[in-house]
Design a protein around this motif. Sequence first.
Motif, PDB file in Angstrom:
ATOM      1  N   GLY A  77      -7.780  -1.134  -2.936  1.00  0.00           N
ATOM      2  CA  GLY A  77      -8.132   0.139  -2.322  1.00  0.00           C
ATOM      3  C   GLY A  77      -8.277  -0.718  -1.114  1.00  0.00           C
ATOM      4  O   GLY A  77      -8.858   0.847  -0.889  1.00  0.00           O
ATOM      5  N   VAL A 134      -8.772  -0.593   2.392  1.00  0.00           N
ATOM      6  CA  VAL A 134      -7.682  -0.726   4.765  1.00  0.00           C
ATOM      7  C   VAL A 134      -9.135  -0.766   5.283  1.00  0.00           C
ATOM      8  O   VAL A 134     -10.569  -0.729   5.356  1.00  0.00           O
ATOM      9  CB  VAL A 134      -7.159   0.837   4.424  1.00  0.00           C
ATOM     10  N   HIS A 151       0.808  -1.300   0.070  1.00  0.00           N
ATOM     11  CA  HIS A 151      -0.070  -0.153  -0.196  1.00  0.00           C
ATOM     12  C   HIS A 151       1.085   1.468  -0.454  1.00  0.00           C
ATOM     13  O   HIS A 151       2.108   1.540   0.097  1.00  0.00           O
ATOM     14  CB  HIS A 151      -0.974   0.345   1.607  1.00  0.00           C
ATOM     15  N   GLY A 178      -3.948   2.413   8.136  1.00  0.00           N
ATOM     16  CA  GLY A 178      -5.388   1.981   7.565  1.00  0.00           C
ATOM     17  C   GLY A 178      -4.946   0.503   7.588  1.00  0.00           C
ATOM     18  O   GLY A 178      -5.779  -0.755   7.836  1.00  0.00           O
ATOM     19  N   SER A 196       0.885   6.376   2.902  1.00  0.00           N
ATOM     20  CA  SER A 196       0.095   7.715   3.405  1.00  0.00           C
ATOM     21  C   SER A 196      -1.224   6.351   3.587  1.00  0.00           C
ATOM     22  O   SER A 196      -2.254   7.593   4.583  1.00  0.00           O
ATOM     23  CB  SER A 196      -0.674   7.822   2.413  1.00  0.00           C
ATOM     24  N   GLN A 197      -1.350   5.282   3.335  1.00  0.00           N
ATOM     25  CA  GLN A 197      -2.481   4.531   4.062  1.00  0.00           C
ATOM     26  C   GLN A 197      -1.992   3.499   5.251  1.00  0.00           C
ATOM     27  O   GLN A 197      -2.749   2.738   5.620  1.00  0.00           O
ATOM     28  CB  GLN A 197      -3.138   3.289   2.536  1.00  0.00           C
TER      29      GLN A 197
END
Length: 349
Positions: free
Chosen positions: A312, A314, A146, A153, A149-150
């Motif tokens: 995508g 999280v 990922h 999550g 920034s994620q």
Amino acid sequence: MPTIQAYAAQDAQSPLGPFTIERREPGPEDVQIRILWCGVCHSDLHTARNEWKNTLYPSVPGHEIVGRVTAVGSAVTKFKVGDLAGVGCMVDSCGHCPSCAEGEEQYCDNGFTGTYNGPVFGGENTFGGYSQSIVVKQSFVLRICHPESQLAGVAPLLCAGITTWSPLRQWEAGPGKKVGIVGLGGLGHMGVKLAHALGAHVVLFTTSPEKIEDGKRLGADEVVVSRDPAQMARQAGRLDFILNTVAAPHDLDAFLALLKRDGTMTLVGAPAERHPSPDVFALIFKRRRLGGSLIGGIRETQQMLDFCAQHGIVSDTETIRMDEINTAYERMLKSDVRYRFVVDMATLA
């Protein structure tokens, strides 16, 4: 051995507080990780408060770990300094029993070693992710794909993600299947997201009417308030599979009745007290099955992480400071989080 800062419970009654622990120097097969984010699992609370009657003190919980590699041993080939990496619920297993040989280390015949609280069948204590860093052999370290920034999550995927992914895959949730998810908490919300991404028709069961819209936002095709007998009756005999994530004792028969013939309900919640025994007739008259599932092996966990990166996916999180962990535990007991607390480990320093 280097000393680092951590947060620990000293006994079942005391709140968690600052504590200093030692980590080993990386050996040839080891990966050293500076922890950036650590998810807060209900198992952390169960362990800190000795609700499963097996806690080793001092206890440093945390098994939803993501961070950056800061050192690798001479024999490490899978990671390099600077890589993003994760650690889940296990840091070792025997490596030679049938389960380990088949990539199912969580079912190790000799007991896996937990990221915290030591080996399952007894041994030296281990300290988890409520700490500045961790050293783990490379075969139990996960690759994170990922975006950075994620990462907050991503952390809960290392437990909540794999705990729901493994049974959904084992019982072939996907197109053409009607899948029930019981509970919309840390585990349940990941179950909804993953079952939806796998292509199943998802029916969420919740006791909270205020979660109906959120359930649909997360991917549920239908949301049933399980306290409403009429809504439950309309689902009778409709579901191929039920993933029950509730971590408190409750009536299982109400959900077994919703399964088709040959349907399965799998339990992944781990309550401190036993569930009431199910009615055997609810099982035998429709050849239904009641099963259980425990996290997932390293290979399967990597597959889950890769799937989530591709789609995508999280966890929905609320970030907290390390010194807010005791308040977070109390809020978690009241289901006052949507849907997973994650500790910003920079606040530990």
